[in-house]
Scaffold this active site. Structure first.
Site, PDB file in Angstrom:
ATOM      1  N   ASP A   1      17.124  -2.175   4.469  1.00 11.38           N
ATOM      2  CA  ASP A   1      17.823  -3.456   4.599  1.00 11.38           C
ATOM      3  C   ASP A   1      17.437  -4.305   3.398  1.00 11.38           C
ATOM      4  O   ASP A   1      16.261  -4.651   3.215  1.00 11.38           O
ATOM      5  CB  ASP A   1      17.409  -4.165   5.886  1.00 11.38           C
ATOM      6  CG  ASP A   1      17.918  -3.451   7.131  1.00 11.38           C
ATOM      7  OD1 ASP A   1      18.863  -2.659   7.004  1.00 11.38           O
ATOM      8  OD2 ASP A   1      17.362  -3.678   8.216  1.00 11.38           O
TER       9      ASP A   1
ATOM     10  N   ASP B   1      27.219  -2.095  15.782  1.00 14.82           N
ATOM     11  CA  ASP B   1      26.043  -2.864  16.194  1.00 14.82           C
ATOM     12  C   ASP B   1      26.256  -3.421  17.607  1.00 14.82           C
ATOM     13  O   ASP B   1      26.660  -4.576  17.781  1.00 14.82           O
ATOM     14  CB  ASP B   1      25.805  -4.037  15.234  1.00 14.82           C
ATOM     15  CG  ASP B   1      25.446  -3.568  13.836  1.00 14.82           C
ATOM     16  OD1 ASP B   1      24.617  -2.664  13.722  1.00 14.82           O
ATOM     17  OD2 ASP B   1      25.998  -4.109  12.862  1.00 14.82           O
TER      18      ASP B   1
END
Length: 579
Positions: free
Chosen positions: A276, A434
């Site tokens: 990330d 997600d």
């Protein structure tokens, strides 16, 4: 910053329409109106260190360039058909769709030059589509005629037998004859990513140097004299792939088989390292990790959690044995995706020394900049492919596209998912889902797909559905993960990255209920994500679900669990992995 300049033609099916001329790398500026077909062959003036590269303008060819340069060779780009005939060695890394590639080759006269070069038994290496184009035709958006040098038709994998299409991952080779450049490679895994393949037959048997078993045995490589072509990607197959390229570029080189290695026999389960990436408060790009996406330290300074530099960590994970590296830019792109030069540079620098697949995601969509200039998601994705990405991950934009598709039942062809899949192939498009758990007492309480969960809800609920979110998990949408996965597969996704907000950062294991639900529902590969805390969590998800790969971030960044420990554990559990 000045906006990039794109050449865009009316024909969206043509790769010519996507050609861009970035300052950082040469492109085939002559591809357009070449009509000269009277070729004459003259001795190449280039030295033994020069490799001629046929880059017709699609997909990630940067990785092939980097691999060739990494091995100490220089590159001469094909500018005219004559350059093909003058080459001392020619590499053709085909990326994209069969019909679009043939359109470029035929319009520019490269098709006849290629045929002439190969028929004279000159040193040639075709990669992926560079193999398929040698055959008579392809069923991809077809039938479409190929170069016709090898008998046979390229057809799509049959997913009705339970095998997932695209064929993505590290698989084993079955060497059928002296292949020259593939000596000892049958003991190793190499990286495939494709939906179409050529099948062996009596008519083409003399060409075949290796096969691969995926549902049925397809042609993995061909050889006749100095002519080679491979369906897999050596530039993405780590050290083994580099050895194949080295053998082709320098036939005198040899690879010594390492003792004690596990012999590859089938498609391996993949272990993926995820980074990330975001800018910290000083404006520097860092690798971070959060719990339920909260990436700030709980201190007085409340600073962004900094776990290292993206390029350095990616290089380390490659050395540690990661099968893929995935970058998720969690703050970039929001106002001006193509203005995010630091992330483009991360890809460029990483691809110079990391020879496994790279995926990038974060805000890839249609957008209009502050000057009113419109950019399509296809233009945005094209820049990331050219910077070193092999696959593009789409999140929020895919949710909106799926919602509209489920509402209307119409495929417009205009969504980012459809555009990128059409030009680069569905194997280049990953959809990142997600979701978060929503518990219900009775499956009939909602019109969305529910599952009986292993762990009861806070009020003893036995069932749950998985609500999809957008904008980094900040906004819930009225669509379930099951419905979304089915829709994006129909719209052209080639792979699903399945996260779970409830498990993210917890280290208690993957959400097996969710992963089983989705991996049973679709016929494309599913990557399990969120929750890994120990090697046993990887074997659990592979044993209990149909996941093709498992991804982790924090445990790798914090050095709690090395990638090699995960793979050693999987081997002990009888799960095949790449070593």
């Amino acid at each position: 910053m000045e906006a990039p300049s794109f050449a865009y033609s009316a024909s969206s099916s043509s790769l010519l329409s996507l050609r861009k001329t970035p300052l950082s790398s040469p492109r085939l500026s002559c591809f357009g109106n070449t009509k000269h077909r009277n070729f004459s062959v003259r001795a190449s003036s280039s030295g033994d260190s020069v490799v001629t590269l046929l880059d017709y303008g699609a997909g990630n060819v940067r990785s092939v360039r980097n691999a060739i340069r990494f091995l100490g060779f220089e590159i001469k780009d094909v500018q005219t058909p004559q350059d093909i005939l003058n080459a001392s060695r020619l590499v053709f890394p085909g990326v994209g769709a069969f019909a679009a590639a043939m359109e470029v080759l035929s319009k520019t006269g490269m098709d006849e030059a290629l045929c002439s070069y190969i028929e004279k038994d000159r040193p040639f290496l075709g990669i992926c589509l560079g193999l398929q184009l040698l055959f008579e035709s392809s069923e991809e958006n077809g039938p479409v005629k190929g170069l016709g040098l090898i008998p046979g038709t390229v057809g799509r994998f049959d997913s009705s037998n339970g095998f997932r299409v695209p064929h993505i991952g590290w698989n084993a080779l079955q060497i059928t004859k002296d292949s020259g450049i593939l000596d000892d490679v049958g003991n190793h895994h190499v990286y495939f990513v494709h939906s179409y393949r050529a099948m062996p037959s009596d008519d083409n048997s003399e060409w075949i140097s290796s096969k691969c078993d995926y549902g049925d045995k397809f042609i993995a490589s061909i050889r006749r004299g100095n002519v080679h072509a491979v369906q897999f990607h050596p530039e993405k197959s780590g050290d083994v792939g580099l050895s194949i390229l080295r053998r082709f570029l320098n036939p005198k080189s040899n690879m010594t088989k390492k003792p004690g290695e596990v012999k590859a026999s089938k498609l391996a389960k993949r272990v993926i390292a995820c980074l990330d990436v975001r800018a910290n408060d000083k404006g520097d790009l860092v690798v971070t990790k959060g719990d339920q996406y909260d990436v700030r330290e709980h201190t007085n300074e409340n600073e962004v959690r900094n776990l290292g530099k993206p390029v350095d960590l990616a290089g380390q994970y490659y050395k540690d044995g990661a099968d893929e590296v995935s970058f998720l830019n969690i703050t970039g792109f929001r106002d001006f995706p193509l203005g995010d030069l630091p992330m483009l540079q991360v890809l460029r620098y990483t691809s110079e020394n990391v020879f496994v697949p790279l995926t990038v995601g974060g805000g890839i969509r249609d957008f209009t900049d502050s000057t009113g200039r419109y950019y399509s998601s296809l233009e945005v994705a094209s820049e990331y492919f050219r910077s070193g990405a092999d696959k593009i991950s789409i999140g929020s934009d895919a949710v909106y596209a799926a919602e509209e598709y489920l509402r209307t039942g119409v495929k417009t062809g205009k969504t980012s998912l459809e555009q990128i899949s059409r030009v680069y192939g569905n194997q280049a498009v990953v959809v990142s889902i997600d979701p978060r758990r929503v518990y219900v007492k009775d499956p009939n309480d909602v019109q969305l797909k529910t599952v009986r969960v292993s762990n009861l809800g806070p009020n003893g609920e036995e069932y749950a559905w998985y609500q999809c979110t957008v904008n980094g998990g900040r906004e819930g949408r009225p669509i379930g993960a099951y419905e979304l996965a089915k829709a994006v597969e129909e719209l052209g996704a080639g792979e699903i990255l399945l996260n779970c907000i409830d498990c993210d950062g917890q280290g208690k294991g993957f959400d097996v209920d969710l992963i089983k639900l989705i991996s049973d529902a679709v016929s494309i590969p599913v990557i399990a994500s969120s929750g890994a805390g120990a090697p046993a969590h990887f074997s659990e998800v592979f044993n209990k679900t149909n996941a093709s790969a498992a991804l982790a971030a924090g445990i790798f960044h914090r050095k709690e669990v090395p990638i090699q420990s995960v793979k050693e554990h999987l081997l002990k559990e009888g799960i095949e992995v790449r070593i």
